[in-house]
Design an enzyme around this catalytic site. Structure first.
Site, PDB file in Angstrom:
ATOM      1  N   GLU A  45      10.597   9.838   9.699  1.00 12.07           N
ATOM      2  CA  GLU A  45       9.479  10.747  10.036  1.00 12.07           C
ATOM      3  C   GLU A  45       8.135  10.036   9.964  1.00 12.07           C
ATOM      4  O   GLU A  45       7.249  10.268  10.796  1.00 12.07           O
ATOM      5  CB  GLU A  45       9.502  11.968   9.109  1.00 12.07           C
ATOM      6  CG  GLU A  45       8.380  12.964   9.338  1.00 12.07           C
ATOM      7  CD  GLU A  45       8.315  13.487  10.781  1.00 12.07           C
ATOM      8  OE1 GLU A  45       7.445  13.000  11.534  1.00 12.07           O
ATOM      9  OE2 GLU A  45       9.119  14.353  11.168  1.00 12.07           O
ATOM     10  N   GLY A  92      -2.813   6.442   6.160  1.00 13.97           N
ATOM     11  CA  GLY A  92      -3.258   6.427   4.774  1.00 13.97           C
ATOM     12  C   GLY A  92      -2.036   6.450   3.864  1.00 13.97           C
ATOM     13  O   GLY A  92      -0.996   7.018   4.211  1.00 13.97           O
ATOM     14  N   ASP A 133       0.754  -0.572  18.186  1.00 13.03           N
ATOM     15  CA  ASP A 133       1.228   0.452  17.248  1.00 13.03           C
ATOM     16  C   ASP A 133       1.446   1.791  17.973  1.00 13.03           C
ATOM     17  O   ASP A 133       2.428   2.485  17.725  1.00 13.03           O
ATOM     18  CB  ASP A 133       0.205   0.599  16.109  1.00 13.03           C
ATOM     19  CG  ASP A 133       0.628   1.642  15.098  1.00 13.03           C
ATOM     20  OD1 ASP A 133       1.561   1.365  14.332  1.00 13.03           O
ATOM     21  OD2 ASP A 133       0.049   2.749  15.102  1.00 13.03           O
ATOM     22  N   LYS A 139       5.009   3.876  18.702  1.00 12.83           N
ATOM     23  CA  LYS A 139       5.223   5.309  18.410  1.00 12.83           C
ATOM     24  C   LYS A 139       5.717   6.036  19.658  1.00 12.83           C
ATOM     25  O   LYS A 139       6.593   6.911  19.581  1.00 12.83           O
ATOM     26  CB  LYS A 139       3.928   5.930  17.889  1.00 12.83           C
ATOM     27  CG  LYS A 139       3.593   5.436  16.477  1.00 12.83           C
ATOM     28  CD  LYS A 139       2.163   5.753  16.083  1.00 12.83           C
ATOM     29  CE  LYS A 139       1.891   5.310  14.658  1.00 12.83           C
ATOM     30  NZ  LYS A 139       0.469   5.227  14.335  1.00 12.83           N
ATOM     31  N   LEU A 179       0.825  -1.220   0.000  1.00 13.43           N
ATOM     32  CA  LEU A 179       0.000   0.000   0.000  1.00 13.43           C
ATOM     33  C   LEU A 179       0.859   1.270   0.000  1.00 13.43           C
ATOM     34  O   LEU A 179       0.735   2.137  -0.871  1.00 13.43           O
ATOM     35  CB  LEU A 179      -0.836  -0.053   1.272  1.00 13.43           C
ATOM     36  CG  LEU A 179      -2.118   0.713   1.274  1.00 13.43           C
ATOM     37  CD1 LEU A 179      -3.117   0.048   0.366  1.00 13.43           C
ATOM     38  CD2 LEU A 179      -2.627   0.764   2.714  1.00 13.43           C
ATOM     39  N   VAL A 180       1.738   1.380   0.970  1.00  9.36           N
ATOM     40  CA  VAL A 180       2.580   2.582   1.107  1.00  9.36           C
ATOM     41  C   VAL A 180       3.677   2.580   0.039  1.00  9.36           C
ATOM     42  O   VAL A 180       3.940   3.597  -0.613  1.00  9.36           O
ATOM     43  CB  VAL A 180       3.206   2.661   2.525  1.00  9.36           C
ATOM     44  CG1 VAL A 180       4.228   3.790   2.605  1.00  9.36           C
ATOM     45  CG2 VAL A 180       2.119   2.825   3.579  1.00  9.36           C
TER      46      VAL A 180
HETATM   47  N1  LIG Z   1      -0.747   2.485   6.295  1.00  5.44           N
HETATM   48  C1  LIG Z   1      -0.389   3.589   6.931  1.00  5.44           C
HETATM   49  O1  LIG Z   1      -1.163   4.550   7.044  1.00  5.44           O
HETATM   50  C2  LIG Z   1       0.972   3.708   7.522  1.00  5.44           C
HETATM   51  C3  LIG Z   1       1.884   2.671   7.428  1.00  5.44           C
HETATM   52  N2  LIG Z   1       3.111   2.789   7.988  1.00  5.44           N
HETATM   53  C4  LIG Z   1       4.046   1.705   7.852  1.00  5.44           C
HETATM   54  O2  LIG Z   1       4.331   1.490   6.472  1.00  5.44           O
HETATM   55  C5  LIG Z   1       4.818   0.154   6.301  1.00  5.44           C
HETATM   56  C6  LIG Z   1       4.138  -0.481   5.099  1.00  5.44           C
HETATM   57  O3  LIG Z   1       2.758  -0.627   5.360  1.00  5.44           O
HETATM   58  P1  LIG Z   1       1.770  -1.150   4.211  1.00  5.44           P
HETATM   59  O4  LIG Z   1       2.190  -0.592   2.896  1.00  5.44           O
HETATM   60  O5  LIG Z   1       0.414  -0.916   4.695  1.00  5.44           O
HETATM   61  O6  LIG Z   1       2.077  -2.730   4.215  1.00  5.44           O
HETATM   62  P2  LIG Z   1       1.687  -3.797   3.094  1.00  5.44           P
HETATM   63  O7  LIG Z   1       1.453  -5.082   3.800  1.00  5.44           O
HETATM   64  O8  LIG Z   1       0.643  -3.265   2.171  1.00  5.44           O
HETATM   65  O9  LIG Z   1       3.040  -3.951   2.207  1.00  5.44           O
HETATM   66  C7  LIG Z   1       4.202  -4.493   2.719  1.00  5.44           C
HETATM   67  C8  LIG Z   1       5.189  -4.720   1.602  1.00  5.44           C
HETATM   68  O10 LIG Z   1       6.402  -5.195   2.182  1.00  5.44           O
HETATM   69  C9  LIG Z   1       6.796  -6.403   1.523  1.00  5.44           C
HETATM   70  N3  LIG Z   1       7.515  -7.229   2.500  1.00  5.44           N
HETATM   71  C10 LIG Z   1       7.033  -7.773   3.642  1.00  5.44           C
HETATM   72  N4  LIG Z   1       8.006  -8.477   4.264  1.00  5.44           N
HETATM   73  C11 LIG Z   1       9.107  -8.361   3.488  1.00  5.44           C
HETATM   74  C12 LIG Z   1      10.433  -8.873   3.568  1.00  5.44           C
HETATM   75  N5  LIG Z   1      10.822  -9.623   4.595  1.00  5.44           N
HETATM   76  N6  LIG Z   1      11.303  -8.569   2.597  1.00  5.44           N
HETATM   77  C13 LIG Z   1      10.924  -7.786   1.534  1.00  5.44           C
HETATM   78  N7  LIG Z   1       9.685  -7.269   1.403  1.00  5.44           N
HETATM   79  C14 LIG Z   1       8.800  -7.562   2.362  1.00  5.44           C
HETATM   80  C15 LIG Z   1       5.518  -7.031   1.057  1.00  5.44           C
HETATM   81  O11 LIG Z   1       5.810  -7.947   0.031  1.00  5.44           O
HETATM   82  P3  LIG Z   1       4.688  -9.022  -0.485  1.00  5.44           P
HETATM   83  O12 LIG Z   1       3.769  -8.230  -1.335  1.00  5.44           O
HETATM   84  O13 LIG Z   1       5.505 -10.014  -1.250  1.00  5.44           O
HETATM   85  O14 LIG Z   1       4.053  -9.589   0.743  1.00  5.44           O
HETATM   86  C16 LIG Z   1       4.769  -5.773   0.570  1.00  5.44           C
HETATM   87  O15 LIG Z   1       5.253  -5.402  -0.711  1.00  5.44           O
HETATM   88  C17 LIG Z   1       4.551  -0.564   7.638  1.00  5.44           C
HETATM   89  O16 LIG Z   1       5.747  -0.623   8.371  1.00  5.44           O
HETATM   90  C18 LIG Z   1       3.551   0.371   8.338  1.00  5.44           C
HETATM   91  O17 LIG Z   1       3.631   0.302   9.746  1.00  5.44           O
HETATM   92  C19 LIG Z   1       3.499   3.922   8.658  1.00  5.44           C
HETATM   93  C20 LIG Z   1       2.669   4.978   8.776  1.00  5.44           C
HETATM   94  C21 LIG Z   1       1.307   4.958   8.242  1.00  5.44           C
HETATM   95  N1  LIG Z   2      -1.777   1.704  11.494  1.00  4.55           N
HETATM   96  C1  LIG Z   2      -1.185   2.971  11.777  1.00  4.55           C
HETATM   97  C2  LIG Z   2      -0.617   3.544  10.521  1.00  4.55           C
HETATM   98  C3  LIG Z   2       0.294   4.658  10.797  1.00  4.55           C
HETATM   99  O1  LIG Z   2       1.284   4.537  11.532  1.00  4.55           O
HETATM  100  C4  LIG Z   2      -2.231   3.917  12.341  1.00  4.55           C
HETATM  101  O2  LIG Z   2      -3.393   3.572  12.236  1.00  4.55           O
HETATM  102  O3  LIG Z   2      -1.870   4.962  12.884  1.00  4.55           O
HETATM  103 NA    NA Z   3       5.460  11.946  10.905  1.00  4.30          NA
END
Ligand SMILES: NC(=O)C1=CN([C@@H]2O[C@H](COP(=O)(O)OP(=O)(O)OC[C@H]3O[C@@H](n4cnc5c(N)ncnc54)[C@H](OP(=O)(O)O)[C@@H]3O)[C@@H](O)[C@H]2O)C=CC1
Ligand SMILES: N[C@@H](CC=O)C(=O)O
Ligand code: NA
Length: 371
Positions: free
Chosen positions: A150, A355, A228, A232, A16-17
């Site tokens: 950040e 998001g 979570d 933080k 997602l991110v």
């Molecule tokens: N959603 C939000 O609003 C926020 C998210 N975050 C952080 O952002 C990060 C990403 O979140 P999000 O995008 O929702 O997560 P997703 O589960 O959507 O995506 C995770 C990605 O990481 C890959 N991945 C997982 N494990 C490994 C590994 N061991 N080696 C290589 N790639 C790996 C996955 O691959 P595959 O597709 O093959 O499984 C996938 O591409 C998290 O740490 C989250 O806490 C921080 C702030 C806000």
């Molecule tokens: N799952 C977290 C994503 C951002 O860090 C939240 O809901 O705040």
């Molecule tokens: Na921030």
């Protein structure tokens, strides 16, 4: 006009991110032809596959198809070897970790020691055992590299940077408090609003929407357990000198209230977790009605009381006129910094705290610190 600085970026994690980050990066290059930097994607990896780019990818490049078609497996050690071969001491190379993986977090010291910078929204490295945070700082010093995180707190909201600045300029932080979870903010802003609804949605249905909107962690149990928020609070506490080594077990040392019903505590998958959550709607409804009957709302908050050395992630009830009740909506976070300089009125940061778009923006803005 000087030629733009070339920054090489290796992205790990394109969920997602990560996918949104890649889209923003390609669009930055397309829109900023005359700007100070060009961001060259050198590789993209998921948990299973990796692709490398000998040439910078154009904005319209179908990287998803290319990655899906790749037969090269991803491993940290091969990424490290590839990036070391690109001479990190002579140029700026950044690994952007957009995963939630503990293993990737544990590899930061290797990259940093080799002179490769790290940017990440992944909280794991900075909110687990203190020894990893120390190793990361020492490795960066040894490798002449830098790391930024950040987006680990408040997504793209400026929270980590301003706290670093307050401390670096000699201010004394007395207390940090607020709503740190975008997911729990969204849930309670809708489930327990300042103006009660005549037809309230069920708790489980709101959790499902928060997940669909991309606010939750890959496993929503990590949000509902308070983990979570505890992570933080750990990240922020480690930036306050007097608290740096207080949480030696990281988030596990934070006093944390969990919202997860006992029978759901050890469910491995997010899908199964949200499927079973409606079984407990009546329990949440009881809690909501009790607060509503008192003219109060429910909010999940975090507090770092520096003087008392007390760090807590907890559920609280507030009058419906309190700022945490009346002024928050959507997935807003609010963070109040009470300091010696901001003694009369705290420094306040507020806005969407989860998001993909706002998180990826936080990650890309950290990358642009290297320009
Ligand atoms: N959603 C939000 O609003 C926020 C998210 N975050 C952080 O952002 C990060 C990403 O979140 P999000 O995008 O929702 O997560 P997703 O589960 O959507 O995506 C995770 C990605 O990481 C890959 N991945 C997982 N494990 C490994 C590994 N061991 N080696 C290589 N790639 C790996 C996955 O691959 P595959 O597709 O093959 O499984 C996938 O591409 C998290 O740490 C989250 O806490 C921080 C702030 C806000
Ligand atoms: N799952 C977290 C994503 C951002 O860090 C939240 O809901 O705040
Ligand atoms: Na921030």
């Amino acid at each position: 006009m000087p030629s733009p600085k070339n920054i090489e970026v290796a992205v790990v994690g394109v969920g997602l991110v990560g996918a949104e980050f890649v889209a923003q990066l390609l669009s930055y290059n397309a829109k900023s032809a005359s700007s100070l930097a060009k961001l060259s994607l050198v590789s993209l990896s998921s948990s299973k596959r990796t692709i490398a780019f000998p040439e910078p990818a154009p904005p319209s490049y179908d990287w998803k198809a290319a990655l899906a078609a790749s037969s090269t497996p991803f491993s940290v050690s091969s990424l490290l070897d590839t990036l070391v071969d690109r001479n990190p001491k002579d140029k700026t190379i950044i690994v952007v970790d957009n995963t939630a993986s503990e293993d990737i977090a544990r590899s930061y010291p290797q990259f940093l020691k080799a002179g490769i910078n790290v940017v990440t929204p992944n909280k794991k490295a900075f909110s687990g055992d203190l020894s990893l945070s120390v190793d990361i700082a020492k490795s960066a010093e040894a490798g002449g590299s830098r790391y930024y995180n950040e987006a680990t707190v408040g997504a793209g909201l400026p929270v980590v940077g301003p706290l670093r600045d307050l401390v670096a300029t000699g201010d004394e932080v007395t207390k940090i408090e607020g709503v740190f979870s975008g997911t729990l903010s969204y849930i309670f802003n809708n489930y327990s609003p300042a103006t009660p609804s005549s037809n309230p949605s069920t708790f489980a249905s709101i959790v499902t929407i928060a997940r669909e909107k991309g606010y939750t962690e890959p496993h929503p149990g990590d949000d509902l357990s308070g983990t979570d928020v505890a992570r933080k609070l750990t990240i922020l506490s480690r930036l306050v000198p007097s608290l740096f080594d207080k949480l030696d077990r990281g988030y596990a040392s934070v006093a944390t209230s969990s919202l997860i019903p006992e029978p759901l505590q050890s469910i491995d998958t997010g899908d199964e977790f949200v499927r079973r959550l409606p079984e407990f709607d009546a329990e949440f409804e009881k809690m909501r009605k009790e607060a509503e009957g008192n003219g109060e709302v429910i909010r999940y908050v975090g507090v770092i009381d520096v003087a008392a050395g007390k760090i807590e992630a907890k559920l609280e009830r507030y009058s419906s006129t309190h700022p945490f009740a009346a002024s928050l909506s959507g997935a807003d976070n609010i963070v109040l910094f009470h300091t010696k300089r901001y003694a009369d009125r705290p420094l306040i940061v507020q806005g969407a705290g989860a998001g993909a778009a706002v998180t990826a923006m936080g990650v890309l803005s950290d990358v642009l610190r290297f320009v």
